[in-house]
Design a protein around this motif. Structure first.
Motif, PDB file in Angstrom:
ATOM      1  N   GLN A  50       0.890  -1.306   0.080  1.00  0.00           N
ATOM      2  CA  GLN A  50       0.149   0.020   0.106  1.00  0.00           C
ATOM      3  C   GLN A  50       0.986   1.396  -0.023  1.00  0.00           C
ATOM      4  OE1 GLN A  50      -3.264   0.332  -0.230  1.00  0.00           O
ATOM      5  NE2 GLN A  50      -3.344  -1.832  -0.778  1.00  0.00           N
ATOM      6  N   GLY A  51       2.213   1.252  -0.142  1.00  0.00           N
ATOM      7  CA  GLY A  51       2.954   2.239  -0.241  1.00  0.00           C
ATOM      8  C   GLY A  51       3.384   2.935   1.042  1.00  0.00           C
ATOM      9  N   LYS A  52       3.091   2.016   2.217  1.00  0.00           N
ATOM     10  CA  LYS A  52       3.482   2.628   3.664  1.00  0.00           C
ATOM     11  C   LYS A  52       2.809   4.043   3.810  1.00  0.00           C
ATOM     12  CE  LYS A  52       7.772  -0.127   4.336  1.00  0.00           C
ATOM     13  NZ  LYS A  52       8.923  -0.139   4.696  1.00  0.00           N
ATOM     14  N   GLN A  53       1.630   4.094   3.451  1.00  0.00           N
ATOM     15  CA  GLN A  53       0.846   5.424   3.734  1.00  0.00           C
ATOM     16  C   GLN A  53       0.883   5.945   4.919  1.00  0.00           C
ATOM     17  OE1 GLN A  53      -2.542   3.670   1.684  1.00  0.00           O
ATOM     18  NE2 GLN A  53      -2.067   4.714  -0.371  1.00  0.00           N
ATOM     19  N   MET A  54       0.489   4.793   5.944  1.00  0.00           N
ATOM     20  CA  MET A  54       0.654   5.289   7.375  1.00  0.00           C
ATOM     21  C   MET A  54       1.794   5.873   7.732  1.00  0.00           C
ATOM     22  SD  MET A  54      -2.220   5.015   8.617  1.00  0.00           S
ATOM     23  CE  MET A  54      -1.937   5.736  10.077  1.00  0.00           C
ATOM     24  N   GLU A  55       2.861   5.210   7.405  1.00  0.00           N
ATOM     25  CA  GLU A  55       4.309   5.845   7.658  1.00  0.00           C
ATOM     26  C   GLU A  55       4.545   7.371   7.231  1.00  0.00           C
ATOM     27  OE1 GLU A  55       8.709   4.796   6.403  1.00  0.00           O
ATOM     28  OE2 GLU A  55       7.595   3.116   7.192  1.00  0.00           O
ATOM     29  N   ILE A  56       4.059   7.505   5.867  1.00  0.00           N
ATOM     30  CA  ILE A  56       4.075   9.001   5.490  1.00  0.00           C
ATOM     31  C   ILE A  56       3.297   9.944   6.223  1.00  0.00           C
ATOM     32  CG2 ILE A  56       3.498  10.357   3.390  1.00  0.00           C
ATOM     33  CD1 ILE A  56       3.823   7.743   1.620  1.00  0.00           C
ATOM     34  N   TRP A  57       2.132   9.303   6.637  1.00  0.00           N
ATOM     35  CA  TRP A  57       1.364  10.385   7.456  1.00  0.00           C
ATOM     36  C   TRP A  57       1.841  10.732   8.741  1.00  0.00           C
ATOM     37  CZ3 TRP A  57      -1.219   9.048  12.014  1.00  0.00           C
ATOM     38  CH2 TRP A  57      -2.038  10.200  12.699  1.00  0.00           C
ATOM     39  N   GLN A  58       2.430   9.545   9.555  1.00  0.00           N
ATOM     40  CA  GLN A  58       3.078   9.576  10.625  1.00  0.00           C
ATOM     41  C   GLN A  58       4.328  10.638  10.715  1.00  0.00           C
ATOM     42  OE1 GLN A  58       3.466   5.491  11.321  1.00  0.00           O
ATOM     43  NE2 GLN A  58       1.816   5.289  13.077  1.00  0.00           N
ATOM     44  N   LYS A  59       5.062  10.750   9.699  1.00  0.00           N
ATOM     45  CA  LYS A  59       5.989  11.478   9.616  1.00  0.00           C
ATOM     46  C   LYS A  59       5.830  12.742   9.139  1.00  0.00           C
ATOM     47  CE  LYS A  59       9.470   7.935   8.594  1.00  0.00           C
ATOM     48  NZ  LYS A  59      10.432   7.428   7.325  1.00  0.00           N
ATOM     49  N   SER A  60       4.398  13.239   8.813  1.00  0.00           N
ATOM     50  CA  SER A  60       4.110  14.485   8.491  1.00  0.00           C
ATOM     51  C   SER A  60       3.562  15.452   9.619  1.00  0.00           C
ATOM     52  CB  SER A  60       2.687  14.390   7.648  1.00  0.00           C
ATOM     53  OG  SER A  60       1.714  14.175   8.237  1.00  0.00           O
ATOM     54  N   ALA A  61       3.816  16.634   9.273  1.00  0.00           N
ATOM     55  CA  ALA A  61       3.027  17.677  10.269  1.00  0.00           C
ATOM     56  C   ALA A  61       1.521  17.345  10.533  1.00  0.00           C
ATOM     57  CB  ALA A  61       3.309  18.803   9.668  1.00  0.00           C
ATOM     58  N   HIS A  62       0.940  16.935   9.575  1.00  0.00           N
ATOM     59  CA  HIS A  62      -0.543  16.430   9.870  1.00  0.00           C
ATOM     60  C   HIS A  62      -0.652  15.698  11.027  1.00  0.00           C
ATOM     61  CE1 HIS A  62      -1.808  17.367   5.465  1.00  0.00           C
ATOM     62  NE2 HIS A  62      -1.945  18.330   6.127  1.00  0.00           N
ATOM     63  N   ALA A  63       0.040  14.852  11.468  1.00  0.00           N
ATOM     64  CA  ALA A  63       0.051  13.664  12.308  1.00  0.00           C
ATOM     65  C   ALA A  63       0.418  14.467  13.589  1.00  0.00           C
ATOM     66  CB  ALA A  63       0.985  12.570  12.223  1.00  0.00           C
ATOM     67  N   SER A  64       1.039  15.654  13.897  1.00  0.00           N
ATOM     68  CA  SER A  64       1.241  16.184  14.990  1.00  0.00           C
ATOM     69  C   SER A  64       0.357  17.623  15.058  1.00  0.00           C
ATOM     70  CB  SER A  64       2.631  16.513  15.236  1.00  0.00           C
ATOM     71  OG  SER A  64       3.255  17.259  14.022  1.00  0.00           O
ATOM     72  N   ALA A  65      -0.548  17.723  14.117  1.00  0.00           N
ATOM     73  CA  ALA A  65      -1.409  18.931  14.239  1.00  0.00           C
ATOM     74  C   ALA A  65      -2.083  19.220  15.422  1.00  0.00           C
ATOM     75  CB  ALA A  65      -2.262  18.939  13.048  1.00  0.00           C
ATOM     76  N   ASN A 109       4.096  17.058  -2.593  1.00  0.00           N
ATOM     77  CA  ASN A 109       5.334  16.078  -2.341  1.00  0.00           C
ATOM     78  C   ASN A 109       5.603  15.298  -1.240  1.00  0.00           C
ATOM     79  OD1 ASN A 109       5.296  15.874  -5.314  1.00  0.00           O
ATOM     80  ND2 ASN A 109       6.593  17.829  -5.396  1.00  0.00           N
ATOM     81  N   LYS A 110       5.436  16.198  -0.003  1.00  0.00           N
ATOM     82  CA  LYS A 110       5.779  15.587   1.246  1.00  0.00           C
ATOM     83  C   LYS A 110       4.716  14.521   1.771  1.00  0.00           C
ATOM     84  CE  LYS A 110       8.381  19.614   2.527  1.00  0.00           C
ATOM     85  NZ  LYS A 110       8.296  20.827   3.729  1.00  0.00           N
ATOM     86  N   ILE A 111       3.478  14.984   1.126  1.00  0.00           N
ATOM     87  CA  ILE A 111       2.291  14.179   1.865  1.00  0.00           C
ATOM     88  C   ILE A 111       1.543  13.085   1.167  1.00  0.00           C
ATOM     89  CG2 ILE A 111       0.489  15.803   1.412  1.00  0.00           C
ATOM     90  CD1 ILE A 111       0.754  13.680   4.774  1.00  0.00           C
ATOM     91  N   LYS A 112       1.865  13.171  -0.199  1.00  0.00           N
ATOM     92  CA  LYS A 112       1.007  12.232  -1.536  1.00  0.00           C
ATOM     93  C   LYS A 112       1.511  10.852  -0.979  1.00  0.00           C
ATOM     94  CE  LYS A 112       4.386  12.728  -5.152  1.00  0.00           C
ATOM     95  NZ  LYS A 112       4.347  13.305  -6.548  1.00  0.00           N
ATOM     96  N   HIS A 113       0.498  10.126  -1.056  1.00  0.00           N
ATOM     97  CA  HIS A 113       0.692   8.598  -0.585  1.00  0.00           C
ATOM     98  C   HIS A 113      -0.160   7.793  -1.683  1.00  0.00           C
ATOM     99  CE1 HIS A 113      -2.640  10.850   1.245  1.00  0.00           C
ATOM    100  NE2 HIS A 113      -3.485   9.720   1.230  1.00  0.00           N
ATOM    101  N   PRO A 114       0.681   7.625  -3.012  1.00  0.00           N
ATOM    102  CA  PRO A 114      -0.143   6.695  -3.908  1.00  0.00           C
ATOM    103  C   PRO A 114       0.258   5.353  -3.565  1.00  0.00           C
ATOM    104  CG  PRO A 114       1.633   7.563  -4.967  1.00  0.00           C
ATOM    105  CD  PRO A 114       1.601   8.215  -3.433  1.00  0.00           C
ATOM    106  N   VAL A 115      -0.825   4.451  -4.064  1.00  0.00           N
ATOM    107  CA  VAL A 115      -0.452   2.889  -3.995  1.00  0.00           C
ATOM    108  C   VAL A 115       0.506   2.400  -5.098  1.00  0.00           C
ATOM    109  CG1 VAL A 115      -1.659   0.629  -4.016  1.00  0.00           C
ATOM    110  CG2 VAL A 115      -2.748   2.523  -2.938  1.00  0.00           C
TER     111      VAL A 115
END
Length: 179
Positions: A40-55, A169-175
């Motif tokens: 799935q492209g490690k989508q959760m990891e991308i989100w967890q490393k983003s500023a969104h996760a710590s908003a 480019n920092k948050i996109k998470h394609p399969v």
């Protein structure tokens, strides 16, 4: 007259009973199991490393409270609706499951829509079924950018401009494509 009234009532009851129930926000814990894999492209990891996760966490800082006070708010930033509307968009939603944790900030369903009706694997494997069950579809990059700009705009006291391509480019998470 009674037959006519009963017929109308029957039609109304059928129409109301066939309406889908309001989707509920289920939270990242429910999305994570399927969206953390390599497939799935490690989508959760991308989100967890983003500023969104710590908003949400940013609202609990002294700096955020100072900004809230400067804006004239009398409550701490983490309790101020104007701040929460972007840092935890579902902060005031009534349609949340117990699994939803507001302290996880800007999460999957902020962009993809409340997931209770499309969370099942049998639905998620079929994009059209997912969309029919309530997953938000974006027709193009302009639609995605418009969604982002509902928060990334001049209303934010920390806004310094928004370069969509850079941030996307920092948050996109394609399969990844199968191959």
């Amino acid at each position: 007259m009674i037959k006519h009234t009963l017929g109308i009532l029957t039609l109304l009851l059928f129409a109301v009973s066939s309406l889908p129930a309001q989707n509920k926000f289920i939270g990242t814990k429910m999305c994570a199991p399927c969206h953390r894999t390599e497939k799935q492209g490690k989508q959760m990891e991308i989100w967890q490393k983003s500023a969104h996760a710590s908003a949400y966490k940013t609202l609990t800082t002294a700096k955020a409270n100072d900004l809230a006070k400067q804006k004239g708010f009398t409550t701490p930033a983490a309790e101020t609706a104007d701040c929460l509307s972007c840092h935890v968009p579902q902060h005031d939603a009534k349609n949340v499951e117990k699994s939803f944790n507001a302290q996880e900030g800007v999460q999957c369903e902020t962009c993809h829509g409340a997931g209770s009706a499309y969370k099942n694997m049998s639905i998620m494997k079929d994009r059209a079924k997912s969309i029919a069950a309530g997953m938000t579809e974006y027709k193009d990059a302009a639609a995605i950018e418009a969604k982002c700009r509902t928060c990334h705009n001049e209303k934010s006291p920390t806004f310094k401009g928004f370069n969509f391509e850079e941030y996307w480019n920092k948050i996109k998470h394609p399969v990844p494509k199968a191959g």
